[in-house]
Write an enzyme that holds these catalytic residues in place. Sequence first.
Site, PDB file in Angstrom:
ATOM      1  N   GLU A 126       0.846  -1.139   0.156  1.00 19.81           N
ATOM      2  CA  GLU A 126      -0.044   0.019   0.012  1.00 19.81           C
ATOM      3  C   GLU A 126       1.018   1.286   0.058  1.00 19.81           C
ATOM      4  O   GLU A 126       1.884   1.263   0.898  1.00 19.81           O
ATOM      5  CB  GLU A 126      -1.027   0.019   1.343  1.00 19.81           C
ATOM      6  CG  GLU A 126      -2.187   1.122   1.278  1.00 19.81           C
ATOM      7  CD  GLU A 126      -2.918   1.197   2.413  1.00 19.81           C
ATOM      8  OE1 GLU A 126      -2.458   0.036   3.302  1.00 19.81           O
ATOM      9  OE2 GLU A 126      -3.374   1.828   2.634  1.00 19.81           O
ATOM     10  N   ARG A 135       5.140 -12.748  10.251  1.00 18.21           N
ATOM     11  CA  ARG A 135       5.443 -11.561   9.938  1.00 18.21           C
ATOM     12  C   ARG A 135       7.120 -11.293  10.564  1.00 18.21           C
ATOM     13  O   ARG A 135       7.120 -12.220  11.530  1.00 18.21           O
ATOM     14  CB  ARG A 135       4.857 -10.302  10.701  1.00 18.21           C
ATOM     15  CG  ARG A 135       3.487  -9.929   9.859  1.00 18.21           C
ATOM     16  CD  ARG A 135       2.692  -9.010  11.072  1.00 18.21           C
ATOM     17  NE  ARG A 135       3.204  -7.641  10.728  1.00 18.21           N
ATOM     18  CZ  ARG A 135       2.361  -6.980   9.711  1.00 18.21           C
ATOM     19  NH1 ARG A 135       1.445  -7.397   8.863  1.00 18.21           N
ATOM     20  NH2 ARG A 135       2.886  -5.635   9.057  1.00 18.21           N
ATOM     21  N   LYS A 139       4.258   0.609   9.408  1.00 21.44           N
ATOM     22  CA  LYS A 139       4.372   2.118   8.831  1.00 21.44           C
ATOM     23  C   LYS A 139       3.781   3.199   9.589  1.00 21.44           C
ATOM     24  O   LYS A 139       4.213   4.427   9.336  1.00 21.44           O
ATOM     25  CB  LYS A 139       3.708   1.880   7.236  1.00 21.44           C
ATOM     26  CG  LYS A 139       4.621   1.335   6.196  1.00 21.44           C
ATOM     27  CD  LYS A 139       4.053   1.244   5.089  1.00 21.44           C
ATOM     28  CE  LYS A 139       3.034   0.298   4.909  1.00 21.44           C
ATOM     29  NZ  LYS A 139       2.441   0.062   3.585  1.00 21.44           N
TER      30      LYS A 139
HETATM   31  P1  ATP Z   1       2.356  -1.975   7.860  1.00 21.02           P
HETATM   32  O1  ATP Z   1       1.793  -2.707   9.104  1.00 21.02           O
HETATM   33  O2  ATP Z   1       3.839  -1.737   8.219  1.00 21.02           O
HETATM   34  O3  ATP Z   1       1.786  -0.904   7.470  1.00 21.02           O
HETATM   35  P2  ATP Z   1       1.260  -3.637   5.883  1.00 21.02           P
HETATM   36  O4  ATP Z   1       1.129  -4.827   5.999  1.00 21.02           O
HETATM   37  O5  ATP Z   1       0.170  -2.514   6.119  1.00 21.02           O
HETATM   38  O6  ATP Z   1       2.391  -3.093   6.809  1.00 21.02           O
HETATM   39  P3  ATP Z   1       1.223  -3.219   3.197  1.00 21.02           P
HETATM   40  O7  ATP Z   1       2.014  -2.337   2.307  1.00 21.02           O
HETATM   41  O8  ATP Z   1      -0.035  -3.792   2.950  1.00 21.02           O
HETATM   42  O9  ATP Z   1       1.995  -3.052   4.596  1.00 21.02           O
HETATM   43  O10 ATP Z   1       2.279  -4.846   2.842  1.00 21.02           O
HETATM   44  C1  ATP Z   1       2.674  -5.395   1.694  1.00 21.02           C
HETATM   45  C2  ATP Z   1       3.105  -6.668   1.691  1.00 21.02           C
HETATM   46  O11 ATP Z   1       4.025  -6.837   2.670  1.00 21.02           O
HETATM   47  C3  ATP Z   1       1.982  -7.620   2.316  1.00 21.02           C
HETATM   48  O12 ATP Z   1       1.672  -8.518   1.692  1.00 21.02           O
HETATM   49  C4  ATP Z   1       2.094  -7.875   3.984  1.00 21.02           C
HETATM   50  O13 ATP Z   1       1.854  -9.042   4.324  1.00 21.02           O
HETATM   51  C5  ATP Z   1       3.801  -7.691   3.801  1.00 21.02           C
HETATM   52  N1  ATP Z   1       4.275  -7.223   5.009  1.00 21.02           N
HETATM   53  C6  ATP Z   1       4.188  -6.171   5.735  1.00 21.02           C
HETATM   54  N2  ATP Z   1       4.540  -6.119   6.927  1.00 21.02           N
HETATM   55  C7  ATP Z   1       5.397  -7.529   7.012  1.00 21.02           C
HETATM   56  C8  ATP Z   1       6.397  -7.917   7.933  1.00 21.02           C
HETATM   57  N3  ATP Z   1       6.628  -7.394   9.033  1.00 21.02           N
HETATM   58  N4  ATP Z   1       6.645  -8.936   7.725  1.00 21.02           N
HETATM   59  C9  ATP Z   1       6.449  -9.839   6.641  1.00 21.02           C
HETATM   60  N5  ATP Z   1       5.606  -9.219   5.572  1.00 21.02           N
HETATM   61  C10 ATP Z   1       5.082  -7.926   5.790  1.00 21.02           C
HETATM   62 MG    MG Z   2      -1.719  -2.490   5.197  1.00 18.31          MG
END
Ligand code: ATP
Ligand code: MG
Length: 568
Positions: A44, A271, A281
């Site tokens: 995102e 994760r 983020k």
């Molecule tokens: P955040 O909680 O930091 O905002 P998010 O999951 O909302 O992270 P996205 O941009 O939606 O961030 O994530 C893109 C991809 O990265 C998704 O498939 C998500 O599952 C993966 N991802 C995000 N954070 C992690 C993490 N800590 N470990 C492994 N994969 C991750």
């Molecule tokens: Mg997200």
Amino acid sequence: MSEKTKNNSEKESRPAISFIEQIIIDDLKEGKNNGKIITRFPPEPNGYLHIGHAKAICLDFGMAEKYGGVCNLRFDDTNPEAEDVEYIDSIKEDIRWLGFDWGDREYYASDYFDRLYEFALDLIRRGLAYVDDQPAEVISEQRGTPNSQGIESPFRNRSVEENLDLFERMNRGEFDEGSRVLRAKIDMSSPNMLMRDPVIYRILKTPHHRTGTKWNVYPLYDFAHGQCDYFEGVTHSLCTLEFEVHRPLYDWFIDQLKTGEYRPRQIEFNRLNLTYTVMSKRKLLELVQGGYVSGWDDPRMPTLCGLRRRGYTPESIRKFIDLIGYTKFDAINDISLLEYAIREDLNLRAPRVFGVLDPVRVIITNYPENVTEEVELVNNPEDESMGTRKVPFSRELYIEREDFMETPPPKFFRLYPGNEVRLKGAYIIKCHDFKKNKATGEIEEIYCTYDPNTRSGGSSANRKTKTTLHWVSATHSINAEVRLYDRLFIHEDPMGQKERDFKEFLNPDSLKILKNCKLEPLLKNAKPLDKFQFQRVGYFCVDPASTELNLIFNRTVELKDTWNKIKK
Ligand code: ATP
Ligand code: MG
């Protein structure tokens, strides 16, 4: 590189096959999806990528690469309020930096807004979606709890015509944000809360960075994600464990949408969480906006751009990801494993140099004035092909202030009056006097004699001392600023402390700036992001803002064991 090191590093970086890889292998064996592998990485664009994302990237791109497939880059841009083009550019830069390529398959959830809207209309026509006029709080209350059934909305049984009319008018902008939503009509008594008539469209009047003001309704992430996978022909949709409970919902949507056998297969993994770090983020944005760090690329941040600026290499990050692997259980990974990975990598490739962080002047009283010798030093004992360099030696030198003591405690083997040490690559020197500032007690100069026969090739070249020190020639040295970074948080799990804000655990000593460091002259040619081992001190990287006139080095990581190794 010596054989031994090479074998070790290969062994360490060869991961066991993960359960996900096993699934992919089995699917290929069974001939599913005509033997095709398509994955996607779906960020995102609401912030910079962090090392947690690297774990997903390495899997999504890594599996596609290994099994002859492709990996799409898909920006999940369903929320125009939080998203920004700045983030899109940074995400692309970071993925490339890690060493992955999406070719021309750069997609956006917004590419599918028309199809998603059509699908929503289709659900309405089939009696599977309805417009709800209730406020969000009421909808949420009626949803019930995991132990009690939900309550059906009074708008649940609106006619298809009325729903179509209202939804189209929602999109034309006739209603205020928050006044109406579109919900899927699934099951208000499902044990899975997400199946209790989830909201799939909401009214938002913020312009979108790609579609402008075309839309006044936007799909929720849950309504977009699985369908986008389907539209792109994704075979293996790999995501983190929190999406496991969303899977039945995604399956329900695909059941309504699919026409043939094909459907994406979602597989969840744990994760990445790191000790002494926050990984979301949203929290990282809070640190940036609150001025707790200098920006997304502050070298203390777990963002990929922060790690890059700190001196981490893509190889070290990939190696770390290999080491931790993929499982079905959430855990917190030790940040020292990441530090180990970068140390291992830089050990093999960073040239050794001399840098004195906290200099004190040494004068060799029996060494001629106005003479400069050049001593030859090995650039990297791990890799002969990196050659040697010449370093100037003269009568006045700098050594590290902590390498001298006026009255040493037992077991202090460095320099003190009456003691001998070797200057690495050069002579053995012996201290006979020093000058101290009476007011401050600070040592200002140290006086030594040298033994001319102790240099390489001399008659006493092999004479041993307990300690070898690094040094730079005072007249030839260059000045630099060195930034010493430590962990950003003092608590191992800053997010896990109930009723305490994570920012309370920020480490007040996470950055120490040293303005008066002395480096060997060769370093004036160092380019941004060049990496070095300052011998006995640590690994350092040239800051991108560094210039020839204002050299700035960031400490990547401390050496730990090297001090003992050199002492031997
Ligand atoms: P955040 O909680 O930091 O905002 P998010 O999951 O909302 O992270 P996205 O941009 O939606 O961030 O994530 C893109 C991809 O990265 C998704 O498939 C998500 O599952 C993966 N991802 C995000 N954070 C992690 C993490 N800590 N470990 C492994 N994969 C991750
Ligand atoms: Mg997200």
